[in-house]
Design a protein around this motif. Structure first.
Motif, PDB file in Angstrom:
ATOM      1  N   SER A  16       9.880   5.109   7.001  1.00  0.00           N
ATOM      2  CA  SER A  16      11.043   4.953   6.126  1.00  0.00           C
ATOM      3  C   SER A  16      10.723   4.370   4.757  1.00  0.00           C
ATOM      4  CB  SER A  16      12.088   4.064   6.808  1.00  0.00           C
ATOM      5  OG  SER A  16      11.513   2.826   7.194  1.00  0.00           O
ATOM      6  N   ILE A  17       9.475   4.010   4.521  1.00  0.00           N
ATOM      7  CA  ILE A  17       9.108   3.418   3.235  1.00  0.00           C
ATOM      8  C   ILE A  17       7.914   4.159   2.645  1.00  0.00           C
ATOM      9  CG2 ILE A  17       8.266   1.332   2.068  1.00  0.00           C
ATOM     10  CD1 ILE A  17       9.629  -0.324   4.208  1.00  0.00           C
ATOM     11  N   GLY A  18       8.045   4.573   1.413  1.00  0.00           N
ATOM     12  CA  GLY A  18       6.905   5.083   0.661  1.00  0.00           C
ATOM     13  C   GLY A  18       6.190   6.285   1.231  1.00  0.00           C
ATOM     14  N   THR A  45       0.833  -1.215   0.000  1.00  0.00           N
ATOM     15  CA  THR A  45       0.000   0.000   0.000  1.00  0.00           C
ATOM     16  C   THR A  45       0.860   1.253   0.000  1.00  0.00           C
ATOM     17  OG1 THR A  45      -1.752  -1.153   1.217  1.00  0.00           O
ATOM     18  CG2 THR A  45      -1.826   1.252   1.216  1.00  0.00           C
ATOM     19  N   LEU A  46       1.902   1.259   0.820  1.00  0.00           N
ATOM     20  CA  LEU A  46       2.792   2.421   0.887  1.00  0.00           C
ATOM     21  C   LEU A  46       3.462   2.687  -0.457  1.00  0.00           C
ATOM     22  CD1 LEU A  46       4.481   1.779   4.361  1.00  0.00           C
ATOM     23  CD2 LEU A  46       2.840   3.579   3.823  1.00  0.00           C
ATOM     24  N   ILE A  53      -5.229   0.842   7.935  1.00  0.00           N
ATOM     25  CA  ILE A  53      -6.656   0.513   7.795  1.00  0.00           C
ATOM     26  C   ILE A  53      -6.865  -0.538   6.715  1.00  0.00           C
ATOM     27  CG2 ILE A  53      -8.900   1.434   7.084  1.00  0.00           C
ATOM     28  CD1 ILE A  53      -8.061   4.099   8.356  1.00  0.00           C
ATOM     29  N   VAL A  54      -6.229  -0.355   5.559  1.00  0.00           N
ATOM     30  CA  VAL A  54      -6.375  -1.299   4.446  1.00  0.00           C
ATOM     31  C   VAL A  54      -5.900  -2.685   4.864  1.00  0.00           C
ATOM     32  CG1 VAL A  54      -5.527  -1.898   2.141  1.00  0.00           C
ATOM     33  CG2 VAL A  54      -6.202   0.454   2.638  1.00  0.00           C
ATOM     34  N   SER A  73      -0.786  10.479   7.055  1.00  0.00           N
ATOM     35  CA  SER A  73      -2.070   9.976   6.561  1.00  0.00           C
ATOM     36  C   SER A  73      -1.871   8.684   5.781  1.00  0.00           C
ATOM     37  CB  SER A  73      -2.733  11.023   5.665  1.00  0.00           C
ATOM     38  OG  SER A  73      -3.917  10.511   5.082  1.00  0.00           O
ATOM     39  N   ASP A  74      -0.826   8.631   4.977  1.00  0.00           N
ATOM     40  CA  ASP A  74      -0.566   7.444   4.170  1.00  0.00           C
ATOM     41  C   ASP A  74      -0.312   6.216   5.030  1.00  0.00           C
ATOM     42  OD1 ASP A  74      -0.037   6.057   1.699  1.00  0.00           O
ATOM     43  OD2 ASP A  74       2.081   6.122   2.218  1.00  0.00           O
TER      44      ASP A  74
END
Length: 464
Positions: A341-343, A113-114, A439-440, A432-433
């Motif tokens: 640290s990712i995305g 997702t990220l 949540i996903v 937010s991401d």
């Protein structure tokens, strides 16, 4: 003597403002109210200093150097927390896993997702450049920009000779004690990887020797509570830190330079707003009310906006996911930690993609070419690993992307005047991401608690 009196007056008013927020805390005024009030007071206070004395005046410079003790001290405390937070959150997430088979699904979904949203964020950033006709744009270069460009040239030496595969390999820790002290730009992702290995080792030990596993879990849980208590103590200083930081930003900003870069600021906020809308659409797709999400996450998003620290927002991030949004504990810890640290959609997605799209035409590249657009998106997505959660992450990501695409890095220094202004929105999108990823993922593993999300009383309003 006149200058000394002016400086003393500024510091007296600053001290009075600090006491005002202390009084608000004693009266148990809501944390979010104090944070947003600090933002407003800081902007007004800084603007008054700017109007009366000017950004480069000795009075402003010397007064702000004293004010910055509070602001820079607060930022330093946030940076102090990054590695302990990442370590205890990820290892703690493993100890909270009731079924180890969910580990792969949680990790894959969170990271997927990220990265997917970062790719889309990069596309949105490029689109924003086209909408505002910034492709090939040039910016004014002053003394501050020249100094920044020289500093960036030195910093790029650390990554310019590395291919993307080599950059990915550099994320793997070779000396974990060195990375725990944050000596490398990629130390955060290195600690994430090390913590994950410890967590996996725990699962194996716990399966064969439950007694030892239980002891380790209790130890980590105790450490987690102690670290979170330290976090609480630091976060109580947020209004004071925000006040000082906003005074500095407003009082010392070059208004003329900001005006010249106004189009870039507008394009950045336009892109980041669309990314936020993308987040809301994703939530709607997984049957989570976007308006409910915004309402429940307003405190942590507001904190992210004012503090400009994804790492500093991590404790509120986890608390919001678990106590207000209905995400299970393990997933919330994974999503918040990996999100450091990712995305990061703002710092590692929108920002470097925009800079690449702006500067590419200046070296004769057709930025409208679909193949080149896809190249930018691919490089941005891959390079989004290892972006630190406090200050400098966007710069590091931009250096890697521009270097990988053989584009000049000077543009990173040319927008220095508006960095703080844009970074507030970028950090909000980063946080937010990570929550959207939580949540996903929680939805996918069927651990999401809709009752918590729909409970109007389940709102995070920290007592700090």
């Amino acid at each position: 003597m006149t200058n000394l009196i002016s400086i003393i007056l500024i510091l007296v008013f600053f001290a009075a403002a600090l006491y005002g927020f202390y009084w608000m805390q004693k009266k148990h005024v809501k944390f979010s109210t104090r944070v947003f009030t600090a933002l407003a007071v800081g902007i007004v206070f800084g603007a008054i200093i700017q109007v009366i004395f000017g950004a480069q005046n000795d009075v402003t410079t010397q007064a702000i150097s004293w004010v910055s003790i509070v602001g820079n001290g607060y930022v330093s405390l946030l940076q102090m927390l990054i590695m302990p937070l990442v370590f205890v959150s990820i290892v703690g997430a493993f100890t909270k896993l009731e079924v180890s088979k969910k580990l792969g699904k949680i990790s894959f979904t969170v990271i997927g997702t990220l990265l997917a949203t970062t790719a889309v964020a990069a596309l949105i950033g490029i689109f924003s450049v086209f909408v505002f006709n910034l492709d090939g744009a040039t910016f004014v270069q002053g003394e501050a920009e020249t100094a920044r460009i020289e500093a960036l040239a030195e910093r790029q030496e650390a990554v310019k000779d590395l291919t993307i595969p080599e950059q990915v390999v550099s994320f793997i820790p070779t000396n974990v004690f060195s990375d725990l002290s944050g000596t490398r730009s990629t130390s955060t992702i290195a600690v994430v990887i090390f913590s994950a290995f410890i967590g996996i080792a725990y699962l194996g030990v716990n399966k064969k020797d439950p007694e030892t596993g239980e002891f380790f879990a209790k130890l980590i849980n105790s450490l987690y509570k102690i670290v979170m208590r330290i976090v609480t103590l630091v976060l109580r200083l947020t209004p004071y830190g925000i006040l000082a930081l906003m005074i500095k930003v407003t009082a010392t900003s070059d208004v003329k330079a900001i005006w010249n870069l106004g189009k870039f600021v507008a394009a950045s906020y336009f892109a980041l707003a669309i990314v936020l809308i993308m987040h809301l659409l994703i939530l709607a797709f997984v049957k989570v009310n976007p308006l409910q999400y915004l309402k429940k996450s307003s405190t942590v998003l507001g904190f992210a906006f004012t503090s400009r620290s994804s790492a500093g927002a991590m404790p509120l991030n986890i608390e919001t996911q678990t106590k207000a949004l209905g995400v299970d504990d393990a997933t919330a810890n994974f999503a918040a930690s990996f999100g450091l640290s990712i995305g990061q959609n703002g710092c590692a997605g929108v920002y470097p993609a925009m800079l690449a799209a702006i500067v590419a035409p200046t070296v004769g590249i057709d930025v409208f070419s679909p193949l080149y657009i896809l190249t930018i998106v691919a490089v941005v997505t891959i390079s989004s690993f290892g972006v630190a959660g406090v200050g400098g992450g966007a710069t590091f990501a931009s250096l890697i992307v521009l270097g990988s695409l053989n584009l000049p890095i000077a543009i990173v220094g040319l927008v220095i005047s508006v960095e703080p202004l844009i970074d507030m929105a970028r950090t909000t999108i980063n946080v937010s991401d990570s929550m959207v990823a939580g949540i996903v993922t929680s939805k996918r593993i069927n651990e999401f608690n809709s009752d918590v999300l729909n409970d109007k009383d389940a709102v995070i309003e920290s007592s700090m």
